[in-house]
Design a protein around this motif. Sequence first.
Motif, PDB file in Angstrom:
ATOM      1  N   GLN A 199       0.848  -1.190   0.000  1.00 36.68           N
ATOM      2  CA  GLN A 199       0.000   0.000   0.000  1.00 36.68           C
ATOM      3  C   GLN A 199       0.884   1.240   0.000  1.00 36.68           C
ATOM      4  OE1 GLN A 199      -3.478   0.265   0.325  1.00 36.68           O
ATOM      5  NE2 GLN A 199      -3.947  -1.923   0.470  1.00 36.68           N
ATOM      6  N   PHE A 200       0.471   2.275  -0.739  1.00 39.36           N
ATOM      7  CA  PHE A 200       1.275   3.490  -0.771  1.00 39.36           C
ATOM      8  C   PHE A 200       1.294   4.151   0.606  1.00 39.36           C
ATOM      9  CE2 PHE A 200      -2.799   5.608  -1.050  1.00 39.36           C
ATOM     10  CZ  PHE A 200      -2.575   6.915  -0.625  1.00 39.36           C
ATOM     11  N   LEU A 201       2.391   4.804   0.889  1.00 36.61           N
ATOM     12  CA  LEU A 201       2.541   5.563   2.129  1.00 36.61           C
ATOM     13  C   LEU A 201       2.561   7.053   1.800  1.00 36.61           C
ATOM     14  CD1 LEU A 201       5.292   3.439   3.927  1.00 36.61           C
ATOM     15  CD2 LEU A 201       2.898   3.688   4.633  1.00 36.61           C
ATOM     16  N   SER A 202       1.997   7.846   2.697  1.00 42.09           N
ATOM     17  CA  SER A 202       1.998   9.291   2.494  1.00 42.09           C
ATOM     18  C   SER A 202       2.137   9.989   3.834  1.00 42.09           C
ATOM     19  CB  SER A 202       0.705   9.741   1.807  1.00 42.09           C
ATOM     20  OG  SER A 202      -0.365   9.804   2.731  1.00 42.09           O
ATOM     21  N   GLN A 203       2.211  11.314   3.757  1.00 39.88           N
ATOM     22  CA  GLN A 203       2.309  12.116   4.976  1.00 39.88           C
ATOM     23  C   GLN A 203       1.076  11.958   5.856  1.00 39.88           C
ATOM     24  OE1 GLN A 203       3.430  16.243   4.332  1.00 39.88           O
ATOM     25  NE2 GLN A 203       4.551  15.672   2.484  1.00 39.88           N
ATOM     26  N   ARG A 204      -0.015  11.470   5.303  1.00 39.42           N
ATOM     27  CA  ARG A 204      -1.206  11.261   6.131  1.00 39.42           C
ATOM     28  C   ARG A 204      -0.902  10.307   7.280  1.00 39.42           C
ATOM     29  NH1 ARG A 204      -2.265  10.877   0.781  1.00 39.42           N
ATOM     30  NH2 ARG A 204      -3.800  12.262  -0.157  1.00 39.42           N
ATOM     31  N   LYS A 205      -0.097   9.287   6.997  1.00 39.50           N
ATOM     32  CA  LYS A 205       0.292   8.326   8.031  1.00 39.50           C
ATOM     33  C   LYS A 205       1.658   8.638   8.612  1.00 39.50           C
ATOM     34  CE  LYS A 205      -2.307   4.251   6.479  1.00 39.50           C
ATOM     35  NZ  LYS A 205      -2.194   2.821   6.063  1.00 39.50           N
ATOM     36  N   LEU A 206       2.531   9.196   7.785  1.00 37.55           N
ATOM     37  CA  LEU A 206       3.915   9.446   8.199  1.00 37.55           C
ATOM     38  C   LEU A 206       4.287  10.897   7.900  1.00 37.55           C
ATOM     39  CD1 LEU A 206       5.654   6.217   6.808  1.00 37.55           C
ATOM     40  CD2 LEU A 206       5.076   6.704   9.193  1.00 37.55           C
ATOM     41  N   PRO A 207       3.918  11.839   8.775  1.00 40.23           N
ATOM     42  CA  PRO A 207       4.247  13.246   8.520  1.00 40.23           C
ATOM     43  C   PRO A 207       5.741  13.485   8.297  1.00 40.23           C
ATOM     44  CG  PRO A 207       2.691  13.064  10.333  1.00 40.23           C
ATOM     45  CD  PRO A 207       3.133  11.661  10.007  1.00 40.23           C
ATOM     46  N   ARG A 208       6.566  12.611   8.840  1.00 42.62           N
ATOM     47  CA  ARG A 208       8.019  12.756   8.699  1.00 42.62           C
ATOM     48  C   ARG A 208       8.463  12.703   7.231  1.00 42.62           C
ATOM     49  NH1 ARG A 208      12.285  12.358  12.278  1.00 42.62           N
ATOM     50  NH2 ARG A 208      14.129  11.174  11.621  1.00 42.62           N
ATOM     51  N   MET A 209       7.630  12.164   6.375  1.00 34.70           N
ATOM     52  CA  MET A 209       7.964  12.145   4.948  1.00 34.70           C
ATOM     53  C   MET A 209       8.172  13.557   4.408  1.00 34.70           C
ATOM     54  SD  MET A 209       5.406   9.109   3.557  1.00 34.70           S
ATOM     55  CE  MET A 209       5.931   9.192   1.844  1.00 34.70           C
ATOM     56  N   ALA A 210       7.524  14.539   5.012  1.00 34.15           N
ATOM     57  CA  ALA A 210       7.653  15.926   4.551  1.00 34.15           C
ATOM     58  C   ALA A 210       9.090  16.436   4.646  1.00 34.15           C
ATOM     59  CB  ALA A 210       6.732  16.832   5.370  1.00 34.15           C
ATOM     60  N   LEU A 211       9.890  15.837   5.525  1.00 33.96           N
ATOM     61  CA  LEU A 211      11.258  16.308   5.751  1.00 33.96           C
ATOM     62  C   LEU A 211      12.249  15.778   4.720  1.00 33.96           C
ATOM     63  CD1 LEU A 211      11.427  15.922   9.643  1.00 33.96           C
ATOM     64  CD2 LEU A 211      10.786  17.955   8.300  1.00 33.96           C
ATOM     65  N   ILE A 212      11.827  14.843   3.894  1.00 31.52           N
ATOM     66  CA  ILE A 212      12.730  14.300   2.881  1.00 31.52           C
ATOM     67  C   ILE A 212      12.652  15.176   1.637  1.00 31.52           C
ATOM     68  CG2 ILE A 212      13.369  12.301   1.497  1.00 31.52           C
ATOM     69  CD1 ILE A 212      12.000  10.523   3.535  1.00 31.52           C
ATOM     70  N   LYS A 213      13.762  15.819   1.310  1.00 30.27           N
ATOM     71  CA  LYS A 213      13.833  16.703   0.153  1.00 30.27           C
ATOM     72  C   LYS A 213      14.225  15.900  -1.088  1.00 30.27           C
ATOM     73  CE  LYS A 213      13.257  20.170   3.016  1.00 30.27           C
ATOM     74  NZ  LYS A 213      11.924  20.787   3.152  1.00 30.27           N
ATOM     75  N   THR A 214      13.770  16.391  -2.234  1.00 27.54           N
ATOM     76  CA  THR A 214      14.102  15.758  -3.500  1.00 27.54           C
ATOM     77  C   THR A 214      14.811  16.753  -4.402  1.00 27.54           C
ATOM     78  OG1 THR A 214      11.953  16.347  -4.439  1.00 27.54           O
ATOM     79  CG2 THR A 214      12.135  14.187  -3.385  1.00 27.54           C
ATOM     80  N   ALA A 215      15.685  16.242  -5.247  1.00 24.90           N
ATOM     81  CA  ALA A 215      16.349  17.051  -6.269  1.00 24.90           C
ATOM     82  C   ALA A 215      16.573  16.173  -7.492  1.00 24.90           C
ATOM     83  CB  ALA A 215      17.676  17.608  -5.755  1.00 24.90           C
ATOM     84  N   LEU A 216      16.638  16.795  -8.651  1.00 29.97           N
ATOM     85  CA  LEU A 216      16.855  16.075  -9.896  1.00 29.97           C
ATOM     86  C   LEU A 216      18.036  16.673 -10.651  1.00 29.97           C
ATOM     87  CD1 LEU A 216      13.159  15.785 -11.128  1.00 29.97           C
ATOM     88  CD2 LEU A 216      14.575  13.900 -10.314  1.00 29.97           C
ATOM     89  N   THR A 217      18.900  15.797 -11.145  1.00 32.11           N
ATOM     90  CA  THR A 217      19.947  16.198 -12.070  1.00 32.11           C
ATOM     91  C   THR A 217      19.640  15.546 -13.423  1.00 32.11           C
ATOM     92  OG1 THR A 217      21.408  14.312 -11.643  1.00 32.11           O
ATOM     93  CG2 THR A 217      21.574  16.197 -10.131  1.00 32.11           C
ATOM     94  N   ASP A 218      20.524  15.701 -14.372  1.00 28.75           N
ATOM     95  CA  ASP A 218      20.294  15.078 -15.673  1.00 28.75           C
ATOM     96  C   ASP A 218      20.218  13.559 -15.579  1.00 28.75           C
ATOM     97  OD1 ASP A 218      20.255  17.515 -16.894  1.00 28.75           O
ATOM     98  OD2 ASP A 218      22.331  17.447 -17.580  1.00 28.75           O
ATOM     99  N   GLN A 219      20.906  12.976 -14.576  1.00 32.29           N
ATOM    100  CA  GLN A 219      21.010  11.522 -14.497  1.00 32.29           C
ATOM    101  C   GLN A 219      20.414  10.920 -13.235  1.00 32.29           C
ATOM    102  OE1 GLN A 219      22.223   9.678 -16.998  1.00 32.29           O
ATOM    103  NE2 GLN A 219      22.659  11.498 -18.228  1.00 32.29           N
ATOM    104  N   ASN A 220      20.175  11.750 -12.188  1.00 30.75           N
ATOM    105  CA  ASN A 220      19.872  11.169 -10.883  1.00 30.75           C
ATOM    106  C   ASN A 220      18.731  11.859 -10.160  1.00 30.75           C
ATOM    107  OD1 ASN A 220      23.183  10.909 -11.141  1.00 30.75           O
ATOM    108  ND2 ASN A 220      22.193   9.083 -10.293  1.00 30.75           N
TER     109      ASN A 220
END
Length: 274
Positions: free
Chosen positions: A46-67
């Motif tokens: 089952q998918f997880l979201s901030q609804r169950k795990l607010p701590r997910m909000a603290l994980i930052k994302t970034a994108l490069t050309d490859q990663n």
Amino acid sequence: MTHFVLSGIFVYPVKSLAGISANSWPVTEKGFQHDRKWMIIDNNRQFLSQRKLPRMALIKTALTDQNLILSAPGMENLSLPLNPADGHIINSTIWHDQCDARSVSTEADQWLGDFLKRDCRLVYQPDEVVRPVDPDYANPADKVAFADAFPFLIVSENSLAALNDDMQLNLPMTRFRPNLVVSGCPAYGEDSWREISIGAIDFRLPKPCSRCSIPAIDPETAQIGKEPLITLNRTRKWQNNIYFGQNALHNQCGRLTVGDTVQIKSTGAKQPPI
């Protein structure tokens, strides 16, 4: 024909993790390129979201050309390929949808499990996987990645300004996780939009966005507050749901850029009718 301006673009590579603000971004058949291509699931798939795990909000994302790069407090950055080698197929659940996904890596699972303090797995949606949009609101060709239901969420700047005025607060737009932000229109003007164009791309707005508890989570601290849910319950409630923003489907691929003209091509009764 009324004209407004696209003032914000947000992309969320991993469902329910922090997003990325961009000046310009490609639009693919499933929405913004890489938008919710990845998702975190539990041991029951089952998918997880901030609804169950607010701590997910603290994980930052970034994108490069490859990663894809994930970062979080106290953790070393995790770099993952944008085009993963094929992993194991995992039939995963998003609300009422069953959707094939592929595992990313044990390294990613361990990293996320360590930070979120629970067993979980990171999966991605291969390009060839088709997840259709609810046919009650979409055309047969419409498809979406791991967003809740629609490829795009549109919010106007003045809608947030009106809500903040009602709350006597200054919550940021990031609380509401839109993909597209529009400036220049009246507060909640988007409630009556049915067909619009942004730059060279046409959009249909079939359904308002009902809101869950996520806007009450501070994206910088993961602390849960009472607003904006209290005020939305007072000002934007209809049939036991609260609404803010409009879901949208696109008719073409291409590229959107901040500053693009937003043209309102057709309107209808307000949705929600409040």
